[in-house]
Scaffold this motif. Structure first.
Motif, PDB file in Angstrom:
ATOM      1  N   GLY A 215       0.796  -1.219   0.000  1.00 11.07           N
ATOM      2  CA  GLY A 215       0.000   0.000   0.000  1.00 11.07           C
ATOM      3  C   GLY A 215       0.826   1.265   0.000  1.00 11.07           C
ATOM      4  O   GLY A 215       0.296   2.362   0.182  1.00 11.07           O
ATOM      5  N   LEU A 216       2.133   1.138  -0.205  1.00 13.88           N
ATOM      6  CA  LEU A 216       3.018   2.308  -0.206  1.00 13.88           C
ATOM      7  C   LEU A 216       3.493   2.684  -1.603  1.00 13.88           C
ATOM      8  O   LEU A 216       3.992   3.792  -1.802  1.00 13.88           O
ATOM      9  N   GLY A 217       3.380   1.775  -2.554  1.00  9.29           N
ATOM     10  CA  GLY A 217       3.930   2.012  -3.888  1.00  9.29           C
ATOM     11  C   GLY A 217       3.331   3.216  -4.586  1.00  9.29           C
ATOM     12  O   GLY A 217       4.050   4.130  -5.010  1.00  9.29           O
ATOM     13  N   LEU A 218       2.012   3.255  -4.704  1.00 14.70           N
ATOM     14  CA  LEU A 218       1.363   4.357  -5.417  1.00 14.70           C
ATOM     15  C   LEU A 218       1.459   5.663  -4.634  1.00 14.70           C
ATOM     16  O   LEU A 218       1.545   6.736  -5.225  1.00 14.70           O
ATOM     17  N   SER A 219       1.447   5.564  -3.318  1.00 18.99           N
ATOM     18  CA  SER A 219       1.634   6.761  -2.504  1.00 18.99           C
ATOM     19  C   SER A 219       3.002   7.378  -2.763  1.00 18.99           C
ATOM     20  O   SER A 219       3.133   8.594  -2.915  1.00 18.99           O
ATOM     21  N   ALA A 220       4.024   6.523  -2.840  1.00 26.29           N
ATOM     22  CA  ALA A 220       5.380   7.007  -3.134  1.00 26.29           C
ATOM     23  C   ALA A 220       5.442   7.603  -4.535  1.00 26.29           C
ATOM     24  O   ALA A 220       6.089   8.636  -4.748  1.00 26.29           O
ATOM     25  N   CYS A 221       4.763   6.969  -5.497  1.00 24.02           N
ATOM     26  CA  CYS A 221       4.733   7.489  -6.869  1.00 24.02           C
ATOM     27  C   CYS A 221       4.139   8.892  -6.897  1.00 24.02           C
ATOM     28  O   CYS A 221       4.680   9.802  -7.546  1.00 24.02           O
ATOM     29  N   ARG A 222       3.024   9.076  -6.197  1.00 21.77           N
ATOM     30  CA  ARG A 222       2.390  10.392  -6.159  1.00 21.77           C
ATOM     31  C   ARG A 222       3.324  11.433  -5.553  1.00 21.77           C
ATOM     32  O   ARG A 222       3.469  12.545  -6.074  1.00 21.77           O
ATOM     33  N   ASP A 223       3.972  11.061  -4.438  1.00 17.20           N
ATOM     34  CA  ASP A 223       4.867  12.014  -3.760  1.00 17.20           C
ATOM     35  C   ASP A 223       6.027  12.409  -4.678  1.00 17.20           C
ATOM     36  O   ASP A 223       6.412  13.583  -4.741  1.00 17.20           O
ATOM     37  N   ILE A 224       6.588  11.425  -5.377  1.00 19.86           N
ATOM     38  CA  ILE A 224       7.710  11.707  -6.282  1.00 19.86           C
ATOM     39  C   ILE A 224       7.281  12.651  -7.390  1.00 19.86           C
ATOM     40  O   ILE A 224       7.976  13.638  -7.695  1.00 19.86           O
ATOM     41  N   ILE A 225       6.144  12.377  -8.007  1.00 21.13           N
ATOM     42  CA  ILE A 225       5.687  13.216  -9.117  1.00 21.13           C
ATOM     43  C   ILE A 225       5.356  14.620  -8.635  1.00 21.13           C
ATOM     44  O   ILE A 225       5.672  15.616  -9.306  1.00 21.13           O
ATOM     45  N   GLN A 226       4.756  14.735  -7.468  1.00 17.54           N
ATOM     46  CA  GLN A 226       4.442  16.059  -6.933  1.00 17.54           C
ATOM     47  C   GLN A 226       5.711  16.835  -6.622  1.00 17.54           C
ATOM     48  O   GLN A 226       5.768  18.053  -6.840  1.00 17.54           O
ATOM     49  N   GLU A 227       6.739  16.156  -6.112  1.00 13.22           N
ATOM     50  CA  GLU A 227       8.014  16.823  -5.846  1.00 13.22           C
ATOM     51  C   GLU A 227       8.656  17.320  -7.135  1.00 13.22           C
ATOM     52  O   GLU A 227       9.445  18.274  -7.122  1.00 13.22           O
ATOM     53  N   HIS A 228       8.326  16.696  -8.249  1.00 11.91           N
ATOM     54  CA  HIS A 228       8.819  17.125  -9.559  1.00 11.91           C
ATOM     55  C   HIS A 228       8.021  18.308 -10.113  1.00 11.91           C
ATOM     56  O   HIS A 228       8.343  18.816 -11.190  1.00 11.91           O
ATOM     57  N   GLY A 229       6.984  18.705  -9.397  1.00  9.12           N
ATOM     58  CA  GLY A 229       6.124  19.753  -9.929  1.00  9.12           C
ATOM     59  C   GLY A 229       5.178  19.223 -10.989  1.00  9.12           C
ATOM     60  O   GLY A 229       4.657  19.980 -11.810  1.00  9.12           O
ATOM     61  N   GLY A 230       4.970  17.900 -10.971  1.00 11.04           N
ATOM     62  CA  GLY A 230       4.103  17.268 -11.961  1.00 11.04           C
ATOM     63  C   GLY A 230       2.809  16.772 -11.338  1.00 11.04           C
ATOM     64  O   GLY A 230       2.501  17.062 -10.178  1.00 11.04           O
ATOM     65  N   ARG A 231       2.067  16.006 -12.117  1.00 11.60           N
ATOM     66  CA  ARG A 231       0.797  15.453 -11.653  1.00 11.60           C
ATOM     67  C   ARG A 231       0.664  14.013 -12.123  1.00 11.60           C
ATOM     68  O   ARG A 231       1.178  13.632 -13.171  1.00 11.60           O
ATOM     69  N   ILE A 232      -0.042  13.214 -11.334  1.00 10.13           N
ATOM     70  CA  ILE A 232      -0.348  11.841 -11.730  1.00 10.13           C
ATOM     71  C   ILE A 232      -1.827  11.585 -11.455  1.00 10.13           C
ATOM     72  O   ILE A 232      -2.340  11.989 -10.407  1.00 10.13           O
ATOM     73  N   ARG A 233      -2.493  10.976 -12.384  1.00  9.71           N
ATOM     74  CA  ARG A 233      -3.896  10.636 -12.180  1.00  9.71           C
ATOM     75  C   ARG A 233      -4.168   9.241 -12.721  1.00  9.71           C
ATOM     76  O   ARG A 233      -3.371   8.684 -13.485  1.00  9.71           O
ATOM     77  N   VAL A 234      -5.288   8.673 -12.324  1.00 10.75           N
ATOM     78  CA  VAL A 234      -5.640   7.316 -12.723  1.00 10.75           C
ATOM     79  C   VAL A 234      -7.011   7.309 -13.381  1.00 10.75           C
ATOM     80  O   VAL A 234      -7.919   8.040 -12.996  1.00 10.75           O
ATOM     81  N   GLU A 235      -7.125   6.478 -14.415  1.00 13.30           N
ATOM     82  CA  GLU A 235      -8.410   6.207 -15.063  1.00 13.30           C
ATOM     83  C   GLU A 235      -8.588   4.694 -15.086  1.00 13.30           C
ATOM     84  O   GLU A 235      -7.644   3.964 -15.403  1.00 13.30           O
ATOM     85  N   SER A 236      -9.763   4.213 -14.723  1.00 14.37           N
ATOM     86  CA  SER A 236      -9.946   2.768 -14.678  1.00 14.37           C
ATOM     87  C   SER A 236     -11.403   2.385 -14.872  1.00 14.37           C
ATOM     88  O   SER A 236     -12.315   3.107 -14.445  1.00 14.37           O
ATOM     89  N   THR A 237     -11.589   1.256 -15.524  1.00 17.68           N
ATOM     90  CA  THR A 237     -12.916   0.671 -15.712  1.00 17.68           C
ATOM     91  C   THR A 237     -12.814  -0.821 -15.396  1.00 17.68           C
ATOM     92  O   THR A 237     -11.944  -1.510 -15.932  1.00 17.68           O
ATOM     93  N   VAL A 238     -13.657  -1.285 -14.509  1.00 15.23           N
ATOM     94  CA  VAL A 238     -13.631  -2.702 -14.127  1.00 15.23           C
ATOM     95  C   VAL A 238     -13.837  -3.573 -15.356  1.00 15.23           C
ATOM     96  O   VAL A 238     -14.765  -3.365 -16.153  1.00 15.23           O
ATOM     97  N   GLY A 239     -12.945  -4.538 -15.527  1.00 16.19           N
ATOM     98  CA  GLY A 239     -13.024  -5.459 -16.649  1.00 16.19           C
ATOM     99  C   GLY A 239     -12.355  -4.966 -17.914  1.00 16.19           C
ATOM    100  O   GLY A 239     -12.214  -5.728 -18.878  1.00 16.19           O
ATOM    101  N   ARG A 240     -11.923  -3.711 -17.933  1.00 14.83           N
ATOM    102  CA  ARG A 240     -11.319  -3.153 -19.145  1.00 14.83           C
ATOM    103  C   ARG A 240      -9.900  -2.636 -18.937  1.00 14.83           C
ATOM    104  O   ARG A 240      -9.183  -2.418 -19.903  1.00 14.83           O
TER     105      ARG A 240
END
Length: 259
Positions: A215-240
């Motif tokens: 449960g730390l992987g994506l949290s770390a990813c978000r923190d890293i991208i934010q420290e870069h002055g960037g953004r990360i977002r997710v899009e998802s559809t069950v089954g697709r």
């Protein structure tokens, strides 16, 4: 001496900042260890190729067979050298500095390190890497994010599937877009708002490869991208499937020229 409320708040904030930094360092070391383990398996696979073709060349004296064996040995040795260079560069670069970074090279190196694992789990990779300007980034940290996202994508497809990695520029916003998309099971809509929260995980624990589930992987990813002055977002559809879209700032002309 009595601490004022302001002093106490500052002290608490400093403690939180210190602990956050320590956690990030621990996560980085864990990622380096995981990366080294993955590379060790791949390096062993390359070594077996070299040994087998060396034995073939010794057993057969005809020139065509020996030429084939030597060609395969050379290709495997060059791959081994690339793996070694990638790991050594990652281990040596402990800097937090941001600099002009070629994201396509990071994608190439990361996929090379994960090639055996993806093949083992019957996952194919498609890439659409457009020519983009250098991003202002820390290469090690971005590779850590990419490896995490690709491994997550692989885990979302236990019966195999496709991972698509895209790279394109957005000149209007002066940014580079990196997308990692899978054809897996997808994430329920009610879980998406929590996906980047620390210790939140859609998995019950590590899989057969020993990866994931903290449960730390994506949290770390978000923190890293934010420290870069960037953004990360997710899009998802069950089954697709699921897509992670990362936006990173482009390095300035001055930084690029200096590099």
């Amino acid at each position: 001496m009595t601490l004022t409320n302001t002093d106490q708040r500052l002290s608490d904030q400093e403690r939180i900042a210190y602990l956050t930094h320590q956690l990030q360092q621990a996560q980085a070391l864990a990622s380096l260890g995981e990366l080294t383990g993955t590379a060790t398996h791949e390096f062993n696979n390359v070594l077996m190729t070299i040994l087998n073709y060396a034995k073939l060349g010794i057993r057969h004296k005809d020139e065509p067979t020996r030429d084939k064996a030597l060609t395969k040995i050379l290709a495997a040795a060059e791959r081994a050298a690339k793996i070694t260079r990638t790991i050594l560069a990652t281990a040596r670069n402990r800097s937090d500095d941001f600099e002009p970074t070629d994201l396509a090279s990071i994608i190439d190196d990361s996929l090379m390190l994960l090639e055996r694992e993806l093949r083992q789990y019957r996952v194919t990779v498609e890439t659409d890497l457009q020519e983009v300007p250098a991003a202002r980034a820390n290469g090690n940290q971005i590779q850590r994010v990419l490896l995490n996202l690709v491994i997550n994508a692989r885990q979302a497809m236990p019966d195999g599937g496709t991972i698509s990695i895209g790279l394109r520029s957005n000149p209007e916003a002066n940014e580079v877009l990196l997308t990692v998309r899978d054809s897996g099971c997808g994430i329920p809509q009610e879980q998406l708002p929590s996906i980047f929260e620390p210790f939140f995980s859609t998995k019950s624990g590590p899989d057969a490869s020993g990866k994931g589930g903290t449960g730390l992987g994506l949290s770390a990813c978000r923190d890293i991208i934010q420290e870069h002055g960037g953004r990360i977002r997710v899009e998802s559809t069950v089954g697709r499937g699921t897509a992670f879209i990362i936006r990173l700032p482009v390095a300035s002309k001055t930084e690029t020229a200096a590099a």
